[in-house]
Scaffold this active site. Structure first.
Site, mmCIF file in Angstrom:
data_model
loop_
_atom_site.group_PDB
_atom_site.id
_atom_site.type_symbol
_atom_site.label_atom_id
_atom_site.label_comp_id
_atom_site.label_asym_id
_atom_site.label_seq_id
_atom_site.Cartn_x
_atom_site.Cartn_y
_atom_site.Cartn_z
ATOM 1 N N CYS A 231 0.821 -1.218 0.000
ATOM 2 C CA CYS A 231 0.000 0.000 0.000
ATOM 3 C C CYS A 231 0.854 1.266 0.000
ATOM 4 O O CYS A 231 2.072 1.243 0.086
ATOM 5 C CB CYS A 231 -0.924 -0.002 1.205
ATOM 6 S SG CYS A 231 -0.059 0.092 2.771
ATOM 7 N N ALA B 116 3.161 1.778 2.904
ATOM 8 C CA ALA B 116 4.388 0.985 2.778
ATOM 9 C C ALA B 116 5.397 1.712 1.896
ATOM 10 O O ALA B 116 6.601 1.720 2.170
ATOM 11 C CB ALA B 116 4.071 -0.393 2.207
ATOM 12 N N ARG C 197 12.770 -4.331 6.409
ATOM 13 C CA ARG C 197 13.226 -4.131 5.032
ATOM 14 C C ARG C 197 14.741 -4.247 4.823
ATOM 15 O O ARG C 197 15.242 -4.023 3.732
ATOM 16 C CB ARG C 197 12.725 -2.807 4.474
ATOM 17 C CG ARG C 197 11.434 -2.993 3.686
ATOM 18 C CD ARG C 197 10.959 -1.685 3.078
ATOM 19 N NE ARG C 197 11.903 -1.102 2.157
ATOM 20 C CZ ARG C 197 12.028 -1.443 0.883
ATOM 21 N NH1 ARG C 197 11.285 -2.385 0.362
ATOM 22 N NH2 ARG C 197 12.911 -0.837 0.107
ATOM 23 N N HIS D 15 5.455 6.600 -2.547
ATOM 24 C CA HIS D 15 6.748 7.170 -2.918
ATOM 25 C C HIS D 15 6.567 8.650 -3.259
ATOM 26 O O HIS D 15 7.312 9.511 -2.814
ATOM 27 C CB HIS D 15 7.333 6.474 -4.146
ATOM 28 C CG HIS D 15 7.495 4.998 -4.001
ATOM 29 N ND1 HIS D 15 7.363 4.137 -5.061
ATOM 30 C CD2 HIS D 15 7.772 4.221 -2.924
ATOM 31 C CE1 HIS D 15 7.550 2.895 -4.642
ATOM 32 N NE2 HIS D 15 7.803 2.925 -3.351
#
Lengths: 545, 457
Positions: free
Chosen positions: A66, A69, A100, A199
């Site tokens: 999503c 994230a 991550r 992003h």
């Protein structure tokens, strides 16, 4: 194995494979997926347009995550000295906590909050009465405990729905605290269609609230920003090692092993080098418009690609001593790389791979596989847009209902600090000499004709692809890893690298060759059947021969 | 130092959780649903929830975790997720063909007020649920309780399958709670040894410990079947292992089908296992087999052999309420001192239980429900311990404080085999003690000066 794969390829025409992949779908799903599965014509101007960055179909087991994230996990996660406070119920903060593999090196005394998880842990009363008061208290408590230089606030789904005004709270708290920059990200998971929207939201807010905050001069002759590198498994460490050897000063990495100060000083670089185009091209564009810093696409995945990218940076600065130094570094590094290739090549040449990750990695990693003599028979992105497939010449793209919700910020030249690093004429001369600015060719031209390019590949299609084409290795993420391996095909995670890395730069390339050699030649894949399953005929009971 | 900003001095926090000792409801619902045979869990929310839960469960089990999502976009969040869920149900039954879709909600769908029952009705009326297939739905808002609550709620939802035919089936329902596949298998084995015919639900054994054979089964052979769940309404009784994980489902069966229930602690350690075995024996009216008595004796033997190393060693533990209650009792029973006990899951009763269990200990005990690992770490700085028992996140504290760590609980992201070796029952007790002793002695041998370094321990 290679021969088996070749045999399969002869048996199956890509058109048939595509038909098989979508045969089971309800008609509406099949129609949509057909536009996201493309038989590559290697951009001989016959390749049809690919459908990308569109909604995931409900009920289809997707690889995608999503917006939160993409924003908190990917872009902001790797920065060590910002307290990243997740405003929402506990889960979102918990799942993005240290999962991550972004490495960071704060030194013995540096600030490092990356090992911590901060959350407002919203309760039902907050959902009913609003979570603003809780957020204000949480920011204050974080400040009182740690006195960080910055606090980032991240909205999760319910926050957007109940309407907590996180931006006003951030502004007020910044004023109140005085020596702590507080800013917020409206990165609710339901926005956009994938991580990609997150992003963009992160790019916008970092640029708006942090970039340009530090004007204290940064020294260095060849100053660059490395954009879209996240230091997974130490990739950024290896790239920085090479930069240092070449005499390149890395002002800021967005955002592997990064600090607040790096972002704040990014406007002082003279060139932006963009690794992951999808996740960070917005910052690259804004740095150019506001401060006059041109950007070029680079790729440090693959030894040849690393050499090529270094040469591009050297070419940009037009300094012969620097160009010579870069060549010297490449010459020093390559023998080890070549020796490693010579070692693995007899075992890897001709083998086949599939790559389905990210918004750049499915492209970048093709370099490494090619260096090992392996063939990419299918690839695609999880959350890319058309320009990442077809190249930036397709821009601007049509804005649809989902992308309209993501803010596009208008940036203007900074009245004091804008200064073009190169004149128009200089840029043009460099372009003519082969250095492309503001450009990315995309994945498609680098893939062979008749290969399959697939956007947002899902569980069912992945299984079909592997069954029909029998690749020697499949690359995707953790969710896909074990369903593929159950089929007897090794699977390499290219988001988090399993436990390996670095794979960037020269040393990383060597690591990768060995890792892939290990995977495709592991003995374990020959143990699928027990001897009695391979040879099930019965002889007499208790007969000794 | 990894957690270099954690101060020794403890200040009150009212809004900020740091380093949680819990996560949100939906992941628990997803894990529970995987324990139904042929079931595809479905997350009704934005697709990130599903991706995160699948990733976390995959990292813990190193096994494929299949689950679908309603993939909400902004439009669905405004207008409601009904259309998305209906489409998802249609796609899932067409493409993946599970027997059951187990839907759970998320904070997103709960906040907008989606009603799963009503959506299921619509799916039925539109013919989207094929004959002999099922859709069940659990309401699991992330802003209430914890992952444990979500697990419990999904298990309770499974009782919707239960039917009473009026004729008892002679079986005992056992609800094992959130334990590993191997633990569920061990519970079944023990019941069989006692001679009790059981229905265990949920049951992830045979699902999340699948072999590598070159064949991928989205729905492996294990899991509680729908037939068994239906039959649970005819059972003679239900044993719920764990108040937090399992009691709600047991009480629901009692309410709906008059299946009497007994809530026990999870059978970790000697005493809790004794109570479990005793309860099973009593319900079934049988005597306990020599084999099980022999296993018990082995555990007692090991406690006696190892006691010199355990005696009065201080332990910090974090995890989930049911597990911690049983583990604290086990530690006390072997004369260790669990001095710091933290769960992130809310529940006043938890603190009371821990206080009862540790009442006779010769030292102060810190206990907190709705706490976090940041607080636990601060307690450890103020009153150092000899051992930490925690999930993988404990390793940051363990390294900073130089304390040996036994990884136990959820999630374990950096070690393997927890799905294969049980820690419940007498056999599981052996494994827990082995793990604890190994860590303590490895540490002793690392720290002992050379003249004190000995071959025989």
């Amino acid at each position: 194995m290679a021969t088996t794969a070749k045999k399969k390829l002869v048996q199956w025409d890509p058109t048939d494979i595509k038909a098989e992949m979508i045969a089971k779908y309800p008609p509406k799903v099949a129609r949509k997926r057909a536009k996201q599965i493309m038989i590559n014509e290697a951009l001989e101007n016959e390749t049809p347009e690919i459908l990308a960055n569109v909604r995931t179909i409900p009920g289809i087991i997707t690889m995608r995550g999503c917006t939160y994230a993409g924003c908190k996990g990917v872009i902001m996660g790797p920065t060590r000295d910002i307290v990243n406070l997740v405003h929402g119920p506990i889960g979102c903060g918990f799942y993005a906590w240290l999962t991550r593999r972004n490495q960071t090196d704060p030194g013995p005394d540096g600030e490092n909050y990356m090992n911590y998880c901060f959350s407002t842990d919203m309760q039902d009363s907050d959902i009913i009465f609003g979570g603003e008061k809780r957020l204000v208290r949480a920011i204050q408590e974080a400040y009182d405990l740690f006195h960080p230089k910055a606090i980032g606030v991240f909205s999760t789904c319910p926050v957007g729905l109940i309407g907590d005004d996180i931006h006003t709270i951030a502004k007020n708290m910044k004023e109140k605290l005085g020596d702590c920059n507080v800013f917020a990200f409206s990165c609710e998971g339901y926005k956009g269609v994938s991580q990609s929207a997150g992003h963009h939201i992160a790019n916008n807010q970092v640029f708006r609230h942090v970039v340009g905050e530090n004007d204290a001069p940064k020294e260095g002759e060849f100053k660059i920003n490395l954009l879209g590198e996240y230091n997974i498994g130490g990739d950024g460490f290896e790239i920085d090692r090479i930069f240092k050897k070449c005499g390149i000063t890395n002002i800021s990495t967005f955002s592997g092993n990064s600090t607040y100060d790096q972002f704040a000083s990014a406007h002082q670089a003279d060139l932006s080098a963009v690794m992951c185009h999808r996740s960070i091209n917005y910052v690259a564009d804004m740095l150019e418009v506001k401060y006059g810093i041109p950007w070029i696409k680079v790729n440090f995945i693959g030894a040849e690609a690393t050499a090529k990218s270094l040469r591009k940076i050297a070419m940009y600065f037009e300094n012969q001593a620097f160009i010579d130094r870069v060549e010297k570094v490449i010459a020093e590094e390559m023998p080890d790389v070549e020796a490693a290739i010579a070692d693995v090549l007899p075992r890897t040449e001709g083998k086949t791979a599939m790559i389905f990750v990210g918004g750049s990695r499915a492209h970048h990693y093709q370099e490494l596989f090619k260096e090992m003599g392996m063939k990419i028979i299918s690839a695609g992105y999880e959350f890319a847009h058309r320009d990442d497939y077809e190249g930036r010449q397709v821009l601007p793209l049509k804005v649809d209902a989902d992308s309209r919700n993501i803010e596009e910020i208008e940036v203007e030249a900074d009245p004091e600090r804008f200064h073009p690093r190169k004149s128009k004429e200089e840029l043009q001369a460099l372009e003519e000499a082969g250095l492309k600015f503001r450009h990315y060719d995309g994945l498609i031209p680098d893939m062979e004709s008749r290969t399959l390019v697939i956007d947002d590949l899902n569980q069912h299609e992945a299984e079909k692809l592997v069954e029909l084409m029998k690749p020697d290795i499949f690359c995707a993420g953790i969710k896909e890893k074990f369903s593929i391996q159950k089929l007897g095909v090794p699977m390499k995670q290219l988001h988090s690298y399993d436990s390996g890395g670095p794979y960037a730069g020269f040393k990383g390339a060597i690591n990768f060759y060995h890792e892939i050699d290990r995977l495709v030649n592991s003995k374990v894949w020959s143990y699928m059947k027990a001897p009695w399953q391979e040879n099930p005929q019965l002889t007499g009971a208790y007969v000794w021969e | 130092m990894l957690l270099r900003h954690t101060p020794k001095e403890i200040t009150e926090r009212t809004a900020l959780t740091i380093n949680p000792a819990k996560t949100c409801q939906p992941i628990g619902a997803m894990y529970a649903a995987l324990g139904i045979h042929g079931c595809l869990p479905h997350s009704h929310g934005s697709q990130g929830c599903c991706a995160y839960h699948r990733s976390t469960l995959t990292r813990h089990y190193k096994e494929p975790i299949s689950a679908a999502s309603s993939s909400f976009t902004e439009g669905a969040s405004v207008f409601g997720g009904q259309a998305n869920l209906l489409q998802a149900i249609d796609n899932i039954f067409t493409i993946y063909k599970p027997d059951v879709i187990a839907v759970h909600t998320t904070c997103l769908s709960e906040t907008i007020g989606d009603d799963l029952k009503q959506i299921r009705k619509k799916a039925i009326s539109e013919g989207k649920i094929p004959e002999g297939k099922y859709v069940i739905g659990a309401s699991t808002p992330s802003y209430v309780g914890s992952h444990v609550t979500g697990f419990s709620t999904m298990v309770k939802t499974m009782t919707e399958f239960a039917e009473s035919t009026g004729k008892k089936n002679g079986k005992v329902n056992i609800i094992p709670g959130w334990v590993e596949p191997a633990d569920m298998a061990e519970v079944k084995r023990m019941a069989k040894l006692i001679g009790v015919d059981s229905i265990v639900f949920p049951d992830t054994s045979g699902v999340l410990d699948a072999p590598l054979t070159g064949e991928y089964k989205m729905f492996p052979d294990g899991g509680t079947t729908v037939e068994e769940l239906k039959s649970s309404g005819d059972s003679v009784g239900t044993l719920a292992l764990g108040e937090w994980c399992s009691a709600a489902a047991a009480r629901e069966l009692d309410k709906l089908h008059k299946v009497p229930c007994k809530v026990l602690d999870m059978p970790f350690g000697l005493k809790a296992t004794d109570r479990f075995v005793d309860a099973l024996r009593t319900i079934a009216g049988v005597s306990v087999s020599d084999e099980l008595a022999y296993e018990r004796g082995q555990l007692v033997d090991l406690i006696s052999d190892m006691h010199q190393y355990f005696y009065h060693k201080k332990v910090a533990i974090a995890g989930d309420p049911d597990q911690l209650i049983a583990m604290t009792e086990f530690l006390v029973s072997i004369d260790m001192l669990p001095v710091h006990v933290v769960t992130g899951t809310p529940g006043k009763k938890f603190e009371e239980r821990i206080r009862e269990i540790t009442a006779d200990m010769p030292c102060e005990v810190n206990v907190k429900a709705k706490g976090d690992l940041f607080l636990l770490h601060q307690w450890m700085k103020n009153d150092p311990v000899d051992l930490l028992i925690c999930n993988s996140y404990g390793k940051y504290m363990a390294r900073d404080e130089d304390v040996p760590l036994v990884r136990w609980g959820f999630p374990i992201l950096d070690r393997q085999c927890h799905q294969y070796f049980p820690t419940v029952g007498y056999k599981g007790g052996l494994r827990l003690l082995e793990k604890i002793l190994d860590r303590l002695l490895d540490r002793k041998e690392r720290d002992d000066p050379e003249p004190k370094f000995e071959l025989v321990l």
